[in-house]
Design a protein around this motif. Structure first.
Motif, PDB file in Angstrom:
ATOM      1  N   VAL A  33      21.400 -27.705  27.720  1.00  0.00           N
ATOM      2  CA  VAL A  33      21.533 -26.884  26.520  1.00  0.00           C
ATOM      3  C   VAL A  33      21.318 -25.426  26.906  1.00  0.00           C
ATOM      4  O   VAL A  33      20.513 -25.115  27.797  1.00  0.00           O
ATOM      5  N   ALA A  34      22.076 -24.522  26.283  1.00  0.00           N
ATOM      6  CA  ALA A  34      21.929 -23.081  26.492  1.00  0.00           C
ATOM      7  C   ALA A  34      22.230 -22.398  25.173  1.00  0.00           C
ATOM      8  O   ALA A  34      22.934 -22.951  24.312  1.00  0.00           O
ATOM      9  N   VAL A  35      21.696 -21.199  24.981  1.00  0.00           N
ATOM     10  CA  VAL A  35      21.900 -20.477  23.729  1.00  0.00           C
ATOM     11  C   VAL A  35      22.488 -19.108  24.047  1.00  0.00           C
ATOM     12  O   VAL A  35      21.920 -18.340  24.846  1.00  0.00           O
ATOM     13  N   ALA A  36      23.648 -18.806  23.441  1.00  0.00           N
ATOM     14  CA  ALA A  36      24.304 -17.519  23.646  1.00  0.00           C
ATOM     15  C   ALA A  36      23.567 -16.426  22.875  1.00  0.00           C
ATOM     16  O   ALA A  36      22.736 -16.696  21.998  1.00  0.00           O
ATOM     17  N   ALA A  37      23.913 -15.178  23.204  1.00  0.00           N
ATOM     18  CA  ALA A  37      23.239 -14.037  22.569  1.00  0.00           C
ATOM     19  C   ALA A  37      23.465 -14.005  21.068  1.00  0.00           C
ATOM     20  O   ALA A  37      22.624 -13.495  20.312  1.00  0.00           O
ATOM     21  N   ASN A  38      24.579 -14.556  20.591  1.00  0.00           N
ATOM     22  CA  ASN A  38      24.846 -14.558  19.146  1.00  0.00           C
ATOM     23  C   ASN A  38      24.211 -15.735  18.429  1.00  0.00           C
ATOM     24  O   ASN A  38      24.401 -15.923  17.229  1.00  0.00           O
ATOM     25  N   GLY A  39      23.466 -16.579  19.166  1.00  0.00           N
ATOM     26  CA  GLY A  39      22.778 -17.712  18.565  1.00  0.00           C
ATOM     27  C   GLY A  39      23.532 -19.018  18.644  1.00  0.00           C
ATOM     28  O   GLY A  39      22.977 -20.071  18.268  1.00  0.00           O
ATOM     29  N   GLY A  43      23.840 -29.729  34.007  1.00  0.00           N
ATOM     30  CA  GLY A  43      23.107 -28.467  33.910  1.00  0.00           C
ATOM     31  C   GLY A  43      24.005 -27.353  33.427  1.00  0.00           C
ATOM     32  O   GLY A  43      25.143 -27.207  33.894  1.00  0.00           O
ATOM     33  N   ILE A  44      23.539 -26.531  32.476  1.00  0.00           N
ATOM     34  CA  ILE A  44      24.326 -25.395  31.999  1.00  0.00           C
ATOM     35  C   ILE A  44      23.415 -24.186  31.836  1.00  0.00           C
ATOM     36  O   ILE A  44      22.215 -24.306  31.587  1.00  0.00           O
ATOM     37  N   VAL A  45      24.013 -23.004  32.002  1.00  0.00           N
ATOM     38  CA  VAL A  45      23.288 -21.759  31.791  1.00  0.00           C
ATOM     39  C   VAL A  45      24.294 -20.716  31.314  1.00  0.00           C
ATOM     40  O   VAL A  45      25.450 -20.711  31.751  1.00  0.00           O
ATOM     41  N   VAL A  46      23.890 -19.871  30.381  1.00  0.00           N
ATOM     42  CA  VAL A  46      24.792 -18.858  29.835  1.00  0.00           C
ATOM     43  C   VAL A  46      24.338 -17.486  30.302  1.00  0.00           C
ATOM     44  O   VAL A  46      23.138 -17.191  30.358  1.00  0.00           O
ATOM     45  N   ARG A  47      25.303 -16.678  30.677  1.00  0.00           N
ATOM     46  CA  ARG A  47      25.042 -15.286  31.042  1.00  0.00           C
ATOM     47  C   ARG A  47      26.152 -14.448  30.422  1.00  0.00           C
ATOM     48  O   ARG A  47      27.318 -14.601  30.783  1.00  0.00           O
ATOM     49  N   GLY A  48      25.772 -13.598  29.457  1.00  0.00           N
ATOM     50  CA  GLY A  48      26.774 -12.801  28.761  1.00  0.00           C
ATOM     51  C   GLY A  48      27.751 -13.686  28.030  1.00  0.00           C
ATOM     52  O   GLY A  48      27.364 -14.553  27.239  1.00  0.00           O
ATOM     53  N   ASN A  49      29.030 -13.517  28.344  1.00  0.00           N
ATOM     54  CA  ASN A  49      30.072 -14.285  27.665  1.00  0.00           C
ATOM     55  C   ASN A  49      30.570 -15.455  28.506  1.00  0.00           C
ATOM     56  O   ASN A  49      31.619 -16.025  28.216  1.00  0.00           O
ATOM     57  N   THR A  50      29.804 -15.823  29.529  1.00  0.00           N
ATOM     58  CA  THR A  50      30.238 -16.888  30.433  1.00  0.00           C
ATOM     59  C   THR A  50      29.208 -18.004  30.470  1.00  0.00           C
ATOM     60  O   THR A  50      28.015 -17.758  30.674  1.00  0.00           O
ATOM     61  N   LEU A  51      29.687 -19.234  30.285  1.00  0.00           N
ATOM     62  CA  LEU A  51      28.839 -20.409  30.434  1.00  0.00           C
ATOM     63  C   LEU A  51      29.121 -21.014  31.807  1.00  0.00           C
ATOM     64  O   LEU A  51      30.276 -21.279  32.153  1.00  0.00           O
ATOM     65  N   THR A  52      28.074 -21.244  32.584  1.00  0.00           N
ATOM     66  CA  THR A  52      28.211 -21.871  33.896  1.00  0.00           C
ATOM     67  C   THR A  52      27.704 -23.295  33.800  1.00  0.00           C
ATOM     68  O   THR A  52      26.617 -23.547  33.279  1.00  0.00           O
ATOM     69  N   VAL A  53      28.499 -24.231  34.308  1.00  0.00           N
ATOM     70  CA  VAL A  53      28.249 -25.658  34.130  1.00  0.00           C
ATOM     71  C   VAL A  53      28.172 -26.330  35.488  1.00  0.00           C
ATOM     72  O   VAL A  53      29.062 -26.174  36.331  1.00  0.00           O
ATOM     73  N   ARG A  54      27.131 -27.107  35.715  1.00  0.00           N
ATOM     74  CA  ARG A  54      27.043 -27.960  36.898  1.00  0.00           C
ATOM     75  C   ARG A  54      27.438 -29.369  36.485  1.00  0.00           C
ATOM     76  O   ARG A  54      26.746 -30.019  35.705  1.00  0.00           O
ATOM     77  N   ASP A  55      28.560 -29.835  37.009  1.00  0.00           N
ATOM     78  CA  ASP A  55      29.057 -31.115  36.545  1.00  0.00           C
ATOM     79  C   ASP A  55      28.592 -32.257  37.441  1.00  0.00           C
ATOM     80  O   ASP A  55      27.831 -32.068  38.391  1.00  0.00           O
ATOM     81  N   VAL A 103      24.657 -22.428  19.996  1.00  0.00           N
ATOM     82  CA  VAL A 103      24.010 -23.356  20.923  1.00  0.00           C
ATOM     83  C   VAL A 103      25.096 -24.143  21.660  1.00  0.00           C
ATOM     84  O   VAL A 103      25.982 -24.733  21.027  1.00  0.00           O
ATOM     85  N   LEU A 104      25.014 -24.133  22.990  1.00  0.00           N
ATOM     86  CA  LEU A 104      26.001 -24.787  23.843  1.00  0.00           C
ATOM     87  C   LEU A 104      25.364 -26.026  24.447  1.00  0.00           C
ATOM     88  O   LEU A 104      24.212 -25.997  24.879  1.00  0.00           O
ATOM     89  N   VAL A 105      26.116 -27.126  24.473  1.00  0.00           N
ATOM     90  CA  VAL A 105      25.552 -28.417  24.857  1.00  0.00           C
ATOM     91  C   VAL A 105      26.429 -29.065  25.923  1.00  0.00           C
ATOM     92  O   VAL A 105      27.655 -29.168  25.766  1.00  0.00           O
ATOM     93  N   GLY A 106      25.788 -29.524  27.014  1.00  0.00           N
ATOM     94  CA  GLY A 106      26.469 -30.370  27.988  1.00  0.00           C
ATOM     95  C   GLY A 106      26.411 -31.803  27.502  1.00  0.00           C
ATOM     96  O   GLY A 106      25.380 -32.473  27.617  1.00  0.00           O
ATOM     97  N   ASP A 107      27.517 -32.274  26.919  1.00  0.00           N
ATOM     98  CA  ASP A 107      27.570 -33.604  26.312  1.00  0.00           C
ATOM     99  C   ASP A 107      28.066 -34.581  27.384  1.00  0.00           C
ATOM    100  O   ASP A 107      29.273 -34.838  27.519  1.00  0.00           O
ATOM    101  N   VAL A 108      27.125 -35.128  28.146  1.00  0.00           N
ATOM    102  CA  VAL A 108      27.452 -35.888  29.349  1.00  0.00           C
ATOM    103  C   VAL A 108      28.281 -37.118  29.030  1.00  0.00           C
ATOM    104  O   VAL A 108      29.303 -37.405  29.668  1.00  0.00           O
ATOM    105  N   GLY A 109      27.853 -37.894  28.049  1.00  0.00           N
ATOM    106  CA  GLY A 109      28.551 -39.135  27.748  1.00  0.00           C
ATOM    107  C   GLY A 109      29.950 -38.929  27.206  1.00  0.00           C
ATOM    108  O   GLY A 109      30.820 -39.812  27.338  1.00  0.00           O
ATOM    109  N   ASN A 110      30.204 -37.774  26.633  1.00  0.00           N
ATOM    110  CA  ASN A 110      31.538 -37.468  26.110  1.00  0.00           C
ATOM    111  C   ASN A 110      32.365 -36.626  27.074  1.00  0.00           C
ATOM    112  O   ASN A 110      33.522 -36.306  26.764  1.00  0.00           O
TER     113      ASN A 110
END
Length: 544
Positions: free
Chosen positions: A79-85, A138-150, A87-94
């Motif tokens: 889970v990560a939260v962008a600057a605008n609030g 694993g996910i992390v947000v920086r600015g307008n980019t979400l980085t995802v470890r798959d 919420v971004l979710v790594g939905d593994v099972g989906n």
């Protein structure tokens, strides 16, 4: 928030709330915590006062919805939260990245940002649902980019405005694994391992063996790690300071370069290091716990399969045998290149005299420099001594491939059983430890002109390891006689001298009445001055 040992989905304050396997957590711009619960398939919100509410989700499944509590997730992990609030979710099972839009101070619509629900090691990039996001842990947000470890060993990036998915690093061709390198050659592990932002636009990855640093361009290096063996790292956790695998019975080879540096080829951690005369260790090549080798590259980009022996030339360049079938060259910058033989294991094994990488060996266990810059090779699997000239041409020097016997005499009819260590004497003779049982053996001598082979009967048949100093004195470790320990055979002598005993109870004792554990490597530092590996230490023996 929550109560230890108690599971559930109850909202509430502090210990009245219940969770089930919270796996991801992030702090939003409002200071609240957002938690992904993989077993409840929910996203929860915890305020700074400990009030827990369900933010989105209604059990296992896949439903996007304008009503957040009607949406469904399947094993949400990161889970990560962008600057605008949002919420971004790594939905593994989906196999999707989901986004919970912010609506004032509460959750808004739940939508799919990227991923089409399928999983494949190829995981093609694309826009939004045209891309494949396999098990985004694993996910992390920086600015307008979400980085995802798959889950397939790739580090992906998603533009939050366009939903464009690109790959920052990781090799689709090689698959997930553990190898440093560029954005196309590096290998990272998939699965439930972490990622976070680092300096200069880079990222830090958690790994089962340590911490790895990814540059903004996608180059991967290992920053700190465990050593993959049974000892505990000491001091600051950089590669050069990990302990040496010099315990009794462990494989380590020592060499001395022209500047007085000790070269350590550690066959357990699969690294090559230097120790300067002041005792400072520096890293040359290899990746601790790397099991993808042999791989050429610079520094930790290089990996070895089965390190056995090391030698250095007059300029300090290191040559190592990657025991199975290849010889590699390590220059002063740490760049490792294949010098002779093949890294195709086991397909690279065999017996071929040819130039460089066209030659084939079968278990290289010894290397030595001889006259004219030739390298002599103990090719144990083929029962022969090979010679590599300065141009990389490989020829057979002594013995006949496939014929195992101990026969002295003219070199044309001489035979070897299982040649291991090879050492060049001061007169140009080549000494070979013939070890048919892979534990102990007999020292044999090839004359300087290469005409004859003889056996040094004075050393007996129980030699584990040996070296020769500039005066022609042979030092060897004998493991199995009643007087096991370190012995010396002076040049021209017929009777060896016993020097230092083994002690199975006391182990290594320093001082004027020393004892040793099993000796794993020997190298002559000068007349009657020997470096040895014994009992988990690198020791210097100054002999009377």
């Amino acid at each position: 928030a929550g109560l230890a040992g108690a599971t559930g989905t109850t909202d509430g304050t502090g210990s009245a709330a219940r969770f089930d396997s919270p796996s991801g957590i992030a702090i939003g711009p409002d200071g609240d915590l957002y938690v992904a619960e993989r077993n409840n398939h929910l996203i929860r919100r915890v305020t700074t006062t400990g009030v827990v509410t369900t933010y989105a989700g209604s059990g296992s499944g896949y439903i996007d919805s304008a009503v957040p509590l009607s949406a469904k997730f399947n094993n949400p992990f990161g889970v990560a939260v962008a600057a605008n609030g949002d919420v971004l979710v790594g939905d593994v099972g989906n196999n999707r990245i989901r986004r919970i839009l912010r609506n004032g101070n509460v959750a808004g619509a739940v939508q799919t940002l990227a991923g089409n629900g399928t999983a494949t090691p190829a995981s093609p990039d694309g826009i939004g649902t045209a891309a494949v996001i396999s098990s985004p842990y694993g996910i992390v947000v920086r600015g307008n980019t979400l980085t995802v470890r798959d889950g397939v060993g790739l580090l992906r990036q998603i533009d939050l405005t366009t939903a464009a998915v690109t790959t920052l690093t990781g090799s689709r061709a090689l698959g997930e694994g553990y190898a440093d390198g560029t954005s196309t050659t590096a290998r990272i592990r998939g699965g439930s391992l972490g990622v976070t932002g680092a300096a200069n636009g880079g990222f830090m990855l958690g790994d089962a063996n340590g911490l790895r640093l990814v540059s903004a361009a996608g180059a991967v290096v290992t920053l700190a790690q465990t050593n993959g063996i049974s000892t505990t790292p000491q001091g600051v956790g950089v590669i050069a300071q990990l302990p040496f695998a010099v315990g009794a019975g462990r494989r380590v080879d020592l060499a001395l370069d022209p500047s007085g540096n000790i070269v350590v080829a550690d066959g357990v951690s699969l690294t090559v290091r230097r120790i300067d005369p002041a005792g400072v260790a520096s890293f040359a090549a290899g990746l601790v716990a790397g099991r993808s080798g042999p791989i050429d590259g610079t520094g930790s980009e290089a990996q070895f399969f089965d390190l056995w022996d090391a030698i250095t030339d007059a300029s300090g360049v290191i040559y190592v045998s990657d025991g199975v079938g290849s010889v590699h060259r390590i220059d002063a910058t740490g760049a490792t290149t294949l010098f002779a033989g093949s890294t195709d294991v086991p397909g690279g094994l065999g017996y071929v005299d040819a130039n460089g990488t066209n030659a084939r060996f079968n278990f290289i266990t010894g290397l030595a420099f001889g006259n004219g810059g030739n390298i002599y090779v103990g090719d144990r699997g083929n029962n022969v001594i090979r010679r590599i000239d300065a141009a990389g041409n490989v020829t057979t020097y002594a013995g006949v491939a496939g014929q195992s016997a101990r026969v002295d005499g003219p070199i044309a009819t001489a035979r070897f059983q299982s040649p291991n260590d090879v050492v060049t004497g001061p007169d140009g003779s080549l000494y070979v430890l013939d070890k048919p049982n892979n534990i102990t053996g007999t020292i044999r001598r090839i004359a300087p002109d290469g005409s004859t082979v003889s056996t040094l009967a004075a050393t007996g048949g129980l030699v584990r390891i040996f070296t020769i100093d500039a005066a022609g004195t042979i030092y060897y470790a004998d493991d199995f006689t009643s007087q096991g320990g370190l012995w010396m055979l002076a040049a021209g002598a017929t009777v060896p001298t016993f020097l230092i005993p083994y002690s199975t109870s006391a182990g290594v004792i320093l001082g004027s009445s020393p004892t040793l554990s099993i000796v794993d490597s020997l190298v002559a530092l000068g007349p009657k001055r020997i470096l040895l590996a014994s009992g988990g230490r690198l020791l210097v023996a100054t002999l009377p």
